[in-house]
Design an enzyme around this catalytic site. Structure first.
Site, short mmCIF file in Angstrom:
data_model
loop_
_atom_site.label_atom_id
_atom_site.label_comp_id
_atom_site.label_asym_id
_atom_site.label_seq_id
_atom_site.Cartn_x
_atom_site.Cartn_y
_atom_site.Cartn_z
N ASP A 98 0.59 -7.07 -15.45
CA ASP A 98 0.32 -7.32 -14.04
C ASP A 98 1.47 -8.10 -13.40
OD1 ASP A 98 -0.79 -8.17 -11.55
OD2 ASP A 98 -2.80 -8.13 -12.39
N HIS A 100 1.39 -9.15 -10.01
CA HIS A 100 0.97 -9.88 -8.81
C HIS A 100 1.04 -11.39 -9.06
CE1 HIS A 100 -0.89 -5.90 -8.40
NE2 HIS A 100 -0.68 -6.07 -7.11
N SER A 151 -6.42 -5.81 -15.58
CA SER A 151 -6.08 -7.19 -15.92
C SER A 151 -7.31 -7.98 -16.36
CB SER A 151 -5.41 -7.90 -14.74
OG SER A 151 -4.22 -7.23 -14.42
CO1 B1M Z 1 -0.67 -4.41 -5.64
N1 B1M Z 1 -2.52 -3.85 -5.91
N2 B1M Z 1 -0.07 -3.08 -6.91
N3 B1M Z 1 1.11 -5.03 -5.22
N4 B1M Z 1 -1.44 -5.41 -4.28
C1 B1M Z 1 -3.57 -4.64 -5.26
C2 B1M Z 1 -4.12 -5.78 -6.13
C3 B1M Z 1 -4.68 -3.56 -4.91
C4 B1M Z 1 -6.11 -4.08 -4.82
C5 B1M Z 1 -4.26 -2.82 -3.63
C6 B1M Z 1 -5.17 -1.63 -3.30
O1 B1M Z 1 -5.01 -0.59 -3.85
N5 B1M Z 1 -6.09 -1.80 -2.39
C7 B1M Z 1 -4.46 -2.57 -6.12
C8 B1M Z 1 -5.27 -2.87 -7.39
C9 B1M Z 1 -6.27 -1.78 -7.72
C10 B1M Z 1 -7.09 -2.18 -8.89
O2 B1M Z 1 -6.67 -2.26 -10.01
N6 B1M Z 1 -8.34 -2.47 -8.57
C11 B1M Z 1 -2.98 -2.73 -6.37
C12 B1M Z 1 -2.17 -1.77 -7.06
C13 B1M Z 1 -2.84 -0.49 -7.43
C14 B1M Z 1 -0.80 -2.00 -7.36
C15 B1M Z 1 0.15 -1.09 -8.15
C16 B1M Z 1 -0.45 -0.40 -9.38
C17 B1M Z 1 0.72 -0.06 -7.16
C18 B1M Z 1 1.66 0.97 -7.74
O3 B1M Z 1 2.70 0.64 -8.25
N7 B1M Z 1 1.23 2.19 -7.62
C19 B1M Z 1 1.27 -2.07 -8.53
C20 B1M Z 1 0.90 -2.81 -9.84
C21 B1M Z 1 2.07 -3.17 -10.65
C22 B1M Z 1 1.62 -4.01 -11.83
O4 B1M Z 1 1.06 -5.08 -11.64
N8 B1M Z 1 1.87 -3.52 -13.02
C23 B1M Z 1 1.18 -3.04 -7.39
C24 B1M Z 1 2.28 -3.75 -6.91
C25 B1M Z 1 2.22 -4.64 -5.85
C26 B1M Z 1 3.46 -5.26 -5.22
C27 B1M Z 1 4.54 -5.59 -6.23
C28 B1M Z 1 4.01 -4.29 -4.20
C29 B1M Z 1 2.83 -6.48 -4.48
C30 B1M Z 1 2.81 -7.78 -5.33
C31 B1M Z 1 3.94 -8.71 -5.03
C32 B1M Z 1 3.76 -10.02 -5.74
O5 B1M Z 1 2.70 -10.48 -6.06
N9 B1M Z 1 4.87 -10.64 -5.99
C33 B1M Z 1 1.36 -6.05 -4.31
C34 B1M Z 1 0.46 -6.64 -3.39
C35 B1M Z 1 1.03 -7.64 -2.43
C36 B1M Z 1 -0.93 -6.32 -3.37
C37 B1M Z 1 -2.03 -6.77 -2.38
C38 B1M Z 1 -1.82 -5.96 -1.09
C39 B1M Z 1 -2.08 -8.24 -2.04
C40 B1M Z 1 -2.18 -9.21 -3.22
C41 B1M Z 1 -1.91 -10.63 -2.79
O6 B1M Z 1 -0.82 -11.14 -2.95
N10 B1M Z 1 -2.90 -11.27 -2.13
C42 B1M Z 1 -3.35 -6.35 -3.16
C43 B1M Z 1 -4.51 -5.98 -2.24
C44 B1M Z 1 -5.32 -7.20 -1.86
O7 B1M Z 1 -5.54 -8.11 -2.66
N11 B1M Z 1 -5.77 -7.23 -0.65
C45 B1M Z 1 -2.84 -5.39 -4.14
C46 B1M Z 1 -2.76 -12.63 -1.63
C47 B1M Z 1 -3.07 -13.67 -2.72
C48 B1M Z 1 -2.95 -15.08 -2.16
O8 B1M Z 1 -4.39 -13.45 -3.14
O9 B1M Z 1 -3.66 -12.91 -5.51
O10 B1M Z 1 -6.04 -12.48 -4.73
P1 B1M Z 1 -4.82 -13.29 -4.68
O11 B1M Z 1 -5.17 -14.77 -5.11
C49 B1M Z 1 -6.31 -15.45 -4.62
C50 B1M Z 1 -7.53 -15.39 -5.55
O12 B1M Z 1 -7.63 -14.14 -6.21
C51 B1M Z 1 -7.38 -16.58 -6.43
O13 B1M Z 1 -6.73 -17.54 -5.60
C52 B1M Z 1 -5.98 -16.91 -4.56
C53 B1M Z 1 -6.39 -17.44 -3.21
O14 B1M Z 1 -6.49 -18.81 -3.14
N12 B1M Z 1 -6.64 -16.52 -7.68
C54 B1M Z 1 -6.80 -17.47 -8.64
C55 B1M Z 1 -5.72 -15.64 -8.13
N13 B1M Z 1 -5.31 -16.00 -9.34
C56 B1M Z 1 -5.94 -17.12 -9.69
C57 B1M Z 1 -5.89 -17.90 -10.85
C58 B1M Z 1 -6.69 -19.03 -10.92
C59 B1M Z 1 -7.51 -19.39 -9.85
C60 B1M Z 1 -7.60 -18.60 -8.71
O15 B1M Z 1 -6.70 -19.86 -11.96
C61 B1M Z 1 -5.84 -19.64 -13.04
#
Ligand code: B1M
Length: 213
Positions: A98, A100, A151
């Site tokens: 992963d 992200h 993940s």
């Molecule tokens: Co990707 N991606 N992405 N992506 N991406 C998602 C997660 C996805 C839901 C988008 C979608 O299709 N709607 C989807 C996942 C589908 C699934 O498995 N259910 C997805 C996909 C499919 C992919 C790829 C497979 C796409 C491809 O290549 N075809 C690929 C995966 C590559 C890989 O990982 N092997 C990929 C790639 C990417 C980018 C690189 C382009 C980019 C990431 C850049 C980066 O992180 N440096 C990206 C992004 C930006 C997203 C979305 C749009 C946004 C994620 C984000 O940063 N959110 C995402 C859709 C979405 O979530 N709306 C998506 C903001 C962030 C602050 O929130 O990370 O959730 P989040 O963290 C939250 C909580 O979750 C929590 O606290 C935070 C808030 O306070 N939290 C924790 C997280 N970790 C924690 C750990 C803790 C405590 C809390 O304690 C240890």
């Protein structure tokens, strides 16, 4: 557009033109974390939706991620910091497979601003690397982040590997594809220590504080 709509739009459009002045204006109304969890996260939700509908390509999502990272980096200096002695040492990693890391890095900022020493191992971190770092650093807890559905399964594997290595330190897990129920039913049974689910970064801080007290 209102200020809040503009902030979300920077993320959706992957544009930084005018971003910092608008962030500064938002800081006169809201706390930094409110700006992140409110309009910026709303923008990210929209990016996720558009991406899911094939209306955005990966390169565009990367630009959105860049805007989010720039915003968090700018807002960080205005976040509250507690000047305490180190409350504990926590290893943080995005699990194997992963990439992200925005959420994980937000957790790092919140925890380190609140007295924790964070060892951030980065992205795509295999269990071996986590085990090695845990031993080297003599950490108090391990934090795992992951956004992909696969993940969540990787967290189960990581917990099993940690257990096999004889580790029973508390684990904190978080990320979009994970639920409290999955954590309880699928990860916890595979591990000898505590496994805690954090829904967001602030929840992560609360859990860490409870753990260390
Ligand atoms: Co990707 N991606 N992405 N992506 N991406 C998602 C997660 C996805 C839901 C988008 C979608 O299709 N709607 C989807 C996942 C589908 C699934 O498995 N259910 C997805 C996909 C499919 C992919 C790829 C497979 C796409 C491809 O290549 N075809 C690929 C995966 C590559 C890989 O990982 N092997 C990929 C790639 C990417 C980018 C690189 C382009 C980019 C990431 C850049 C980066 O992180 N440096 C990206 C992004 C930006 C997203 C979305 C749009 C946004 C994620 C984000 O940063 N959110 C995402 C859709 C979405 O979530 N709306 C998506 C903001 C962030 C602050 O929130 O990370 O959730 P989040 O963290 C939250 C909580 O979750 C929590 O606290 C935070 C808030 O306070 N939290 C924790 C997280 N970790 C924690 C750990 C803790 C405590 C809390 O304690 C240890």
């Amino acid at each position: 557009l209102t200020l809040e709509e503009r902030l979300a739009a920077y993320v959706v459009e992957g544009s930084k033109e005018g971003l910092v002045p608008d962030l500064d204006e938002a800081l006169t109304k809201y706390a930094p974390l409110k700006i992140i969890n409110g309009p910026l996260m709303a923008g990210m939700e929209e990016v996720g939706r558009l991406f899911n509908n094939n209306e955005l390509i990966v390169a565009e999502v990367l630009q959105s991620a860049e805007v989010m990272k720039t915003s968090v980096a700018h807002l960080e200096q205005f976040m509250e910091k507690t000047e305490t002695s180190v409350k504990g040492k926590i290893i943080l990693a995005t699990v194997k497979g992963d990439v992200h890391d925005i959420g994980k890095n937000l957790v790092e900022i919140i925890l380190s601003n609140n007295g924790y020493r964070i060892i951030n191992l980065g992205i795509k971190v295999p269990p071996e690397r986590i085990i090695e770092a845990y031993r080297e650093e003599k950490a108090d807890a391990i934090g795992l982040s992951g956004l992909l559905v696969k993940s969540a399964q990787q967290m189960v594997v990581t917990a099993q590997d940690l257990k096999t290595a004889g580790i029973d330190a508390p684990i904190m897990v978080g990320g979009a594809a994970l639920t409290r129920k999955f954590t309880k039913n699928r990860i916890r049974p595979e591990y000898n220590g505590l496994v805690l689910y954090a829904k967001d970064a602030m929840d992560g801080l609360d859990l860490a504080n409870k753990l260390m007290n």
